[in-house]
Scaffold this motif. Sequence first.
Motif, mmCIF file in Angstrom:
data_model
loop_
_atom_site.group_PDB
_atom_site.id
_atom_site.type_symbol
_atom_site.label_atom_id
_atom_site.label_comp_id
_atom_site.label_asym_id
_atom_site.label_seq_id
_atom_site.Cartn_x
_atom_site.Cartn_y
_atom_site.Cartn_z
ATOM 1 N N THR A 188 -14.065 3.298 0.130
ATOM 2 C CA THR A 188 -14.922 4.181 0.930
ATOM 3 C C THR A 188 -16.253 4.496 0.249
ATOM 4 O O THR A 188 -17.261 4.674 0.936
ATOM 5 C CB THR A 188 -14.169 5.507 1.215
ATOM 6 N N ILE A 214 -14.122 -5.005 -5.206
ATOM 7 C CA ILE A 214 -13.679 -6.341 -5.645
ATOM 8 C C ILE A 214 -12.521 -6.886 -4.788
ATOM 9 O O ILE A 214 -11.982 -7.939 -5.091
ATOM 10 C CB ILE A 214 -13.224 -6.317 -7.122
ATOM 11 N N HIS A 215 -12.141 -6.179 -3.734
ATOM 12 C CA HIS A 215 -11.037 -6.672 -2.892
ATOM 13 C C HIS A 215 -11.504 -7.914 -2.134
ATOM 14 O O HIS A 215 -12.600 -7.918 -1.591
ATOM 15 C CB HIS A 215 -10.605 -5.593 -1.898
ATOM 16 N N GLU A 216 -10.653 -8.937 -2.082
ATOM 17 C CA GLU A 216 -11.141 -10.148 -1.412
ATOM 18 C C GLU A 216 -10.160 -10.863 -0.499
ATOM 19 O O GLU A 216 -10.500 -11.901 0.076
ATOM 20 C CB GLU A 216 -11.740 -11.129 -2.400
ATOM 21 N N ASP A 228 0.842 -1.197 0.000
ATOM 22 C CA ASP A 228 0.000 0.000 0.000
ATOM 23 C C ASP A 228 0.877 1.245 0.000
ATOM 24 O O ASP A 228 0.628 2.203 -0.735
ATOM 25 C CB ASP A 228 -0.898 -0.017 1.239
ATOM 26 N N SER A 253 -17.628 -6.955 4.006
ATOM 27 C CA SER A 253 -16.253 -6.505 3.858
ATOM 28 C C SER A 253 -16.210 -5.372 2.844
ATOM 29 O O SER A 253 -16.894 -5.420 1.822
ATOM 30 C CB SER A 253 -15.389 -7.675 3.371
#
Length: 215
Positions: free
Chosen positions: A158, A108-110, A50, A154
Motif C-alpha cells: 500500500t 518486490i512482489h512479482e 496469506d 503492479s
Amino acid sequence: MALTIQDIKKTIIAGENEDAVAIAGTLINRGVKPEEIIVHGVTKAMEYLDKKCTIRDFCLLELMLAGRAAMDVIDCLYAEGTAKDDLLFDTDPYPRKKIILGTIKGDIHEIGRNIFSMVMRSHGYQVIDMGKDVDPADLVMTAMDNQADFIGISSLITTTIPHVREVRRLAEDKGFRAVKIIAGGAALQQSNPEYLNVDHVADTAFDGLHYIRSI
Ligand code: B12
C-alpha cells in the motif's frame, strides 16, 4: 486417483516446484485451461499462505519456496510462443499492441505481474516487463521510447500508492497523453481509477486482458 487443480494448490503451498509443474503439465494435456489453473490453483495457494503467514508469524522461507513453485507453474503454462522479452518491436512484421509493465518502486512482489505478463503475451500482445521496484519515471520513459499503447503497474504494498499516482502526471508532463494506464495487484485492486490516477484498476490478470481488448 486422478490429479486435480487442488493438487497444484497443495504442491505450491508445500513449495514442491517440480511436482507442481508436472501436475500442471498433466492437467494441460487433459484439456484443463491455463486460466482455471491460475485462478483455482496458483492464486488460491497464495491466498491460503496469506492467511497462514500473519504479521506475527511471517514464514519467509515457506513463502519464497511457494513463490518459486508458483512462478515455475506460470512459466510452464505459458511456455510456448511467449518470449521472455519482446524487445524487438520494430522488427515485428505485424505490429501488435504494446504494453510496458512493472512492479512499482518500493515493491518486490512479482508473481501476479508475471501472470499478467504471460497472459498478455499468450494472447498476442507485446510486453516489455521491466521487473520489480521500477521507478515511475523509467516506466514512462520506456513507454514513450517504444510508443507503447499501455502502461501496466503492479503493486501489493500500500505504501507505493503515491508512486502509482505519479505515473499519469509524468506521462502528461512529457506530452505523452495517448497511453492508457492500467493498475493491478492486491494493494491497488481495492482502490479506484480516479484515486490512483489510472484508466482502469484490474481485479485479476484476466480482467486486465478484457479491459485492454475492449480498447
Ligand atoms: C508471496 C508473498 C511474498 C513473497 C513474494 C515472492 C515473489 N517472488 O513475488 C515474499 C516472501 C518475497 C514477500 C515479501 C514481502 N511481503 Co509479501 N506477500 C506475499 C503474499 C502471501 C502473496 C502475494 C502473491 O503472490 N499473491 C498471488 C498473486 C497471483 O496475486 P496478485 O499479485 O494480486 O496478482 C493477481 C492480480 O492482482 C493481477 N495483477 C497483479 N499485478 C497486476 C498488474 C496489472 C497491470 C494487471 C492488469 C493485473 C495484475 O494478476 C494476478 C492474477 O489475477 C501476499 C498476501 C496477498 N494476499 O497478496 C503478501 C503481502 C503482499 N506481503 C506483504 C508484506 C508486508 C511483505 C513484506 C514487506 C514483508 C517484510 N516485512 O519484509 C515483503 C516485501 C518487501 C517489498 N519491499 O516489497 C503484505 C502487504 C501489506 C500491504 N498491503 O502493504 C501482504 C498483503 C501480506 C499481509 N497480509 O500482510 N511477500
